[in-house]
Design a protein around this motif. Structure first.
Motif, mmCIF file in Angstrom:
data_model
loop_
_atom_site.group_PDB
_atom_site.id
_atom_site.type_symbol
_atom_site.label_atom_id
_atom_site.label_comp_id
_atom_site.label_asym_id
_atom_site.label_seq_id
_atom_site.Cartn_x
_atom_site.Cartn_y
_atom_site.Cartn_z
ATOM 1 N N MET A 1 25.817 -26.849 13.794
ATOM 2 C CA MET A 1 27.127 -27.269 13.970
ATOM 3 C C MET A 1 27.774 -26.028 14.436
ATOM 4 S SD MET A 1 29.885 -29.208 11.696
ATOM 5 C CE MET A 1 31.575 -29.226 12.051
ATOM 6 N N HIS A 2 28.785 -26.015 15.377
ATOM 7 C CA HIS A 2 29.361 -24.903 15.821
ATOM 8 C C HIS A 2 30.467 -24.153 15.016
ATOM 9 C CE1 HIS A 2 31.001 -21.931 18.534
ATOM 10 N NE2 HIS A 2 32.135 -22.570 18.616
ATOM 11 N N LEU A 3 30.691 -23.146 14.538
ATOM 12 C CA LEU A 3 31.667 -22.501 13.612
ATOM 13 C C LEU A 3 33.077 -22.798 14.311
ATOM 14 C CD1 LEU A 3 30.081 -19.426 12.239
ATOM 15 C CD2 LEU A 3 31.180 -21.119 10.828
ATOM 16 N N PRO A 4 33.986 -23.261 13.455
ATOM 17 C CA PRO A 4 35.351 -23.336 14.372
ATOM 18 C C PRO A 4 35.913 -22.039 14.331
ATOM 19 C CG PRO A 4 35.449 -24.108 11.993
ATOM 20 C CD PRO A 4 33.964 -23.994 12.369
ATOM 21 N N GLU A 5 36.691 -21.607 15.413
ATOM 22 C CA GLU A 5 37.519 -20.123 15.741
ATOM 23 C C GLU A 5 38.620 -20.384 15.024
ATOM 24 O OE1 GLU A 5 37.276 -19.307 19.685
ATOM 25 O OE2 GLU A 5 35.006 -19.439 19.683
ATOM 26 N N VAL A 6 39.014 -19.135 14.284
ATOM 27 C CA VAL A 6 40.354 -18.676 13.766
ATOM 28 C C VAL A 6 40.429 -17.445 14.551
ATOM 29 C CG1 VAL A 6 41.796 -18.442 11.713
ATOM 30 C CG2 VAL A 6 40.188 -20.390 11.753
ATOM 31 N N PRO A 7 41.563 -17.072 14.987
ATOM 32 C CA PRO A 7 41.815 -15.799 15.402
ATOM 33 C C PRO A 7 41.867 -14.784 14.191
ATOM 34 C CG PRO A 7 43.476 -17.205 16.170
ATOM 35 C CD PRO A 7 42.677 -18.101 15.283
ATOM 36 N N GLY A 8 41.095 -13.497 14.338
ATOM 37 C CA GLY A 8 40.964 -12.581 13.446
ATOM 38 C C GLY A 8 40.050 -12.614 12.379
ATOM 39 N N VAL A 9 39.264 -13.780 12.592
ATOM 40 C CA VAL A 9 38.027 -13.991 11.508
ATOM 41 C C VAL A 9 36.975 -13.697 12.236
ATOM 42 C CG1 VAL A 9 37.072 -15.919 10.134
ATOM 43 C CG2 VAL A 9 39.816 -15.891 10.200
ATOM 44 N N THR A 10 36.091 -12.933 11.374
ATOM 45 C CA THR A 10 34.625 -12.753 11.957
ATOM 46 C C THR A 10 33.837 -13.307 10.786
ATOM 47 O OG1 THR A 10 34.414 -10.472 10.721
ATOM 48 C CG2 THR A 10 35.081 -10.668 13.032
ATOM 49 N N HIS A 11 32.403 -13.420 10.843
ATOM 50 C CA HIS A 11 31.514 -14.287 10.079
ATOM 51 C C HIS A 11 30.209 -13.619 9.864
ATOM 52 C CE1 HIS A 11 33.861 -18.108 10.717
ATOM 53 N NE2 HIS A 11 34.079 -17.557 12.041
ATOM 54 N N ARG A 12 29.740 -13.641 8.809
ATOM 55 C CA ARG A 12 28.515 -12.823 8.314
ATOM 56 C C ARG A 12 27.831 -13.748 7.287
ATOM 57 N NH1 ARG A 12 29.373 -7.590 4.340
ATOM 58 N NH2 ARG A 12 31.175 -7.240 5.784
ATOM 59 N N PHE A 13 26.509 -13.539 7.419
ATOM 60 C CA PHE A 13 25.658 -14.433 6.279
ATOM 61 C C PHE A 13 25.018 -13.315 5.408
ATOM 62 C CE2 PHE A 13 26.290 -17.168 9.961
ATOM 63 C CZ PHE A 13 26.343 -18.396 9.443
ATOM 64 N N ASP B 1 22.348 -12.737 2.496
ATOM 65 C CA ASP B 1 21.310 -13.128 1.736
ATOM 66 C C ASP B 1 21.359 -12.742 0.150
ATOM 67 O OD1 ASP B 1 19.469 -14.518 3.772
ATOM 68 O OD2 ASP B 1 19.437 -12.469 4.628
ATOM 69 N N LEU B 2 20.873 -13.692 -0.609
ATOM 70 C CA LEU B 2 21.019 -13.407 -2.215
ATOM 71 C C LEU B 2 19.631 -13.728 -2.809
ATOM 72 C CD1 LEU B 2 24.516 -15.163 -3.003
ATOM 73 C CD2 LEU B 2 23.948 -12.583 -2.495
ATOM 74 N N PRO B 3 18.591 -12.837 -2.642
ATOM 75 C CA PRO B 3 17.344 -13.123 -2.923
ATOM 76 C C PRO B 3 16.883 -13.699 -4.377
ATOM 77 C CG PRO B 3 17.560 -11.235 -1.366
ATOM 78 C CD PRO B 3 18.860 -11.615 -2.026
ATOM 79 N N THR B 4 17.750 -13.032 -5.195
ATOM 80 C CA THR B 4 17.797 -13.441 -6.633
ATOM 81 C C THR B 4 18.252 -14.698 -7.017
ATOM 82 O OG1 THR B 4 19.789 -12.326 -7.330
ATOM 83 C CG2 THR B 4 17.929 -10.765 -7.273
ATOM 84 N N ARG B 5 19.097 -15.388 -6.172
ATOM 85 C CA ARG B 5 19.816 -16.674 -6.252
ATOM 86 C C ARG B 5 19.071 -17.705 -5.390
ATOM 87 N NH1 ARG B 5 21.408 -17.605 -10.493
ATOM 88 N NH2 ARG B 5 22.771 -19.274 -9.702
ATOM 89 N N GLY B 6 18.154 -17.114 -4.450
ATOM 90 C CA GLY B 6 17.656 -18.237 -3.622
ATOM 91 C C GLY B 6 18.385 -19.007 -2.660
ATOM 92 N N VAL B 7 19.566 -18.330 -2.039
ATOM 93 C CA VAL B 7 20.362 -18.860 -1.220
ATOM 94 C C VAL B 7 21.116 -17.783 -0.054
ATOM 95 C CG1 VAL B 7 22.541 -18.555 -2.697
ATOM 96 C CG2 VAL B 7 22.215 -20.570 -1.175
ATOM 97 N N ARG B 8 21.493 -18.323 0.954
ATOM 98 C CA ARG B 8 22.146 -17.368 1.867
ATOM 99 C C ARG B 8 23.575 -17.820 2.024
ATOM 100 N NH1 ARG B 8 21.141 -16.409 8.433
ATOM 101 N NH2 ARG B 8 21.528 -18.616 8.231
ATOM 102 N N LEU B 9 24.678 -17.197 1.903
ATOM 103 C CA LEU B 9 25.877 -17.649 1.989
ATOM 104 C C LEU B 9 26.611 -17.073 3.109
ATOM 105 C CD1 LEU B 9 27.105 -17.174 -1.614
ATOM 106 C CD2 LEU B 9 25.968 -19.301 -0.809
ATOM 107 N N HIS B 10 27.470 -18.107 3.750
ATOM 108 C CA HIS B 10 28.352 -17.768 4.891
ATOM 109 C C HIS B 10 29.638 -17.121 4.227
ATOM 110 C CE1 HIS B 10 31.593 -19.228 7.532
ATOM 111 N NE2 HIS B 10 31.009 -17.964 8.506
ATOM 112 N N VAL B 11 30.210 -16.175 4.946
ATOM 113 C CA VAL B 11 31.522 -15.584 4.622
ATOM 114 C C VAL B 11 32.159 -15.596 5.755
ATOM 115 C CG1 VAL B 11 32.560 -13.593 3.347
ATOM 116 C CG2 VAL B 11 30.348 -14.282 2.579
ATOM 117 N N ALA B 12 33.430 -15.939 5.736
ATOM 118 C CA ALA B 12 34.515 -15.785 6.833
ATOM 119 C C ALA B 12 35.379 -14.425 6.296
ATOM 120 C CB ALA B 12 35.328 -17.087 6.984
#
Length: 301
Positions: A1-13, A15-26
């Motif tokens: 699914m495409h990330l919706p755009e918000v002016p001035g917002v960038t995105h990163r992913f 990785d949290l290996p100790t937690r077994g998950v990758r989180l998305h952060v705007a």
């Protein structure tokens, strides 16, 4: 699914290996400003903060995270208790090199924020809970309002919860409009930005598990005293909507005996979706509350 755009917002992913998950952060705002971590409600994700982000980003660094199982974050099979999700956030702060942050949590994000603030107060400077009560509800006030949580019964039990989330776009649209004082504040395209995430089976299961784990671990945890003796040392502000159909103002009070510094503010003409209904009020209250720390200490983190 495409990330919706918000002016001035960038995105990163992240990785949290100790937690077994990758989180998305705007991410948005000035790197030199104090960091504010935003936690969303169910069934939403980071996009729920799209109106608040520009109001705070001029002088703060803003991080709006998709919690485990939501938005564009991974949706593993386990780890959906409040404590586990709070531990994800500690690992996220470690991965980003952040010792302490201001915290704003809406709905479920507010619940997680309370758990994080109680368990790891050294990581939170000040906490703003939006449309969410504290960990020590007055049951004489909560019980007459229990009917307001009727919708949770539809998501709580496997496998029915995940099936409704996958196939019930109409219900998510209805629920979010029902929660807002003015249903027109969310157009159909915005509603589907939230609903479409759950078309993925893993994310639908995650939404179900968030509720199911609350039923089997948190509801009965209160009588056993899981949080009864916990103390809230983090300065905290609860912001509620006068017309909130889920958590009305009457259930937000009575936590002062468990906290060093706890206040409640009520926004008029607003419901359960304050970040989208009244973003300017959320930002104004948060900015003033965060400034108290700077005024008192005269220092930066």
């Amino acid at each position: 699914m495409h990330l919706p755009e918000v002016p001035g917002v960038t995105h990163r992913f992240v990785d949290l290996p100790t937690r077994g998950v990758r989180l998305h952060v705007a991410e948005a705002g000035a790197d030199e400003g104090e960091t504010v971590l935003l936690l969303h409600d169910f069934p939403q994700h980071w996009y729920a903060w799209r109106h608040v982000i520009p109001l705070l980003s001029a002088d703060h660094r803003i991080l709006a995270v998709d919690l485990r199982g939501f938005g564009w974050s991974d949706a593993p099979r386990g780890g959906y208790t409040g404590i586990a999700i709070a531990d994800d956030l500690v690992a996220l702060l470690d991965a980003l090199g952040l010792k302490r942050v201001h915290l704003i949590g809406h709905g479920w994000g507010g619940w997680i924020g309370f758990i994080l603030s109680v368990r790891r107060p050294e990581r939170v400077q000040r906490f703003v809970a939006v449309n969410m009560t504290h960990l020590w509800p007055n049951h004489r006030k909560m019980l007459p309002n229990a009917w307001r949580m009727w919708h949770t019964a539809l998501f709580e039990y496997p496998p029915f919860g995940r099936l409704l989330l996958r196939r019930g776009r109409w219900f998510i649209r209805f629920l979010l409009r029902h929660w807002s004082r003015d249903g027109s504040v969310l157009d159909r395209a915005t509603l589907d930005v939230y609903a479409d995430v759950f078309r993925d089976p893993a994310h639908a299961r995650a939404g179900e598990q968030l509720h199911f784990q609350y039923v089997i671990r948190e509801i009965f945890g209160h009588p056993r005293g899981r949080f009864r003796t916990a103390h809230l040392a983090v300065p905290t502000l609860i912001i509620g909507g006068r017309d909130d159909v889920v958590f009305p103002p009457s259930v937000l009070a009575d936590g002062e005996g468990h906290a060093d510094d706890l206040h409640v503010a009520i926004v008029e003409d607003a419901g359960h979706l304050l970040p989208e209904e009244r973003p300017e009020a959320v930002a104004e209250h948060a900015r003033a509350f965060f400034a108290l720390r700077s005024a008192c200490s005269g220092s930066r983190p």
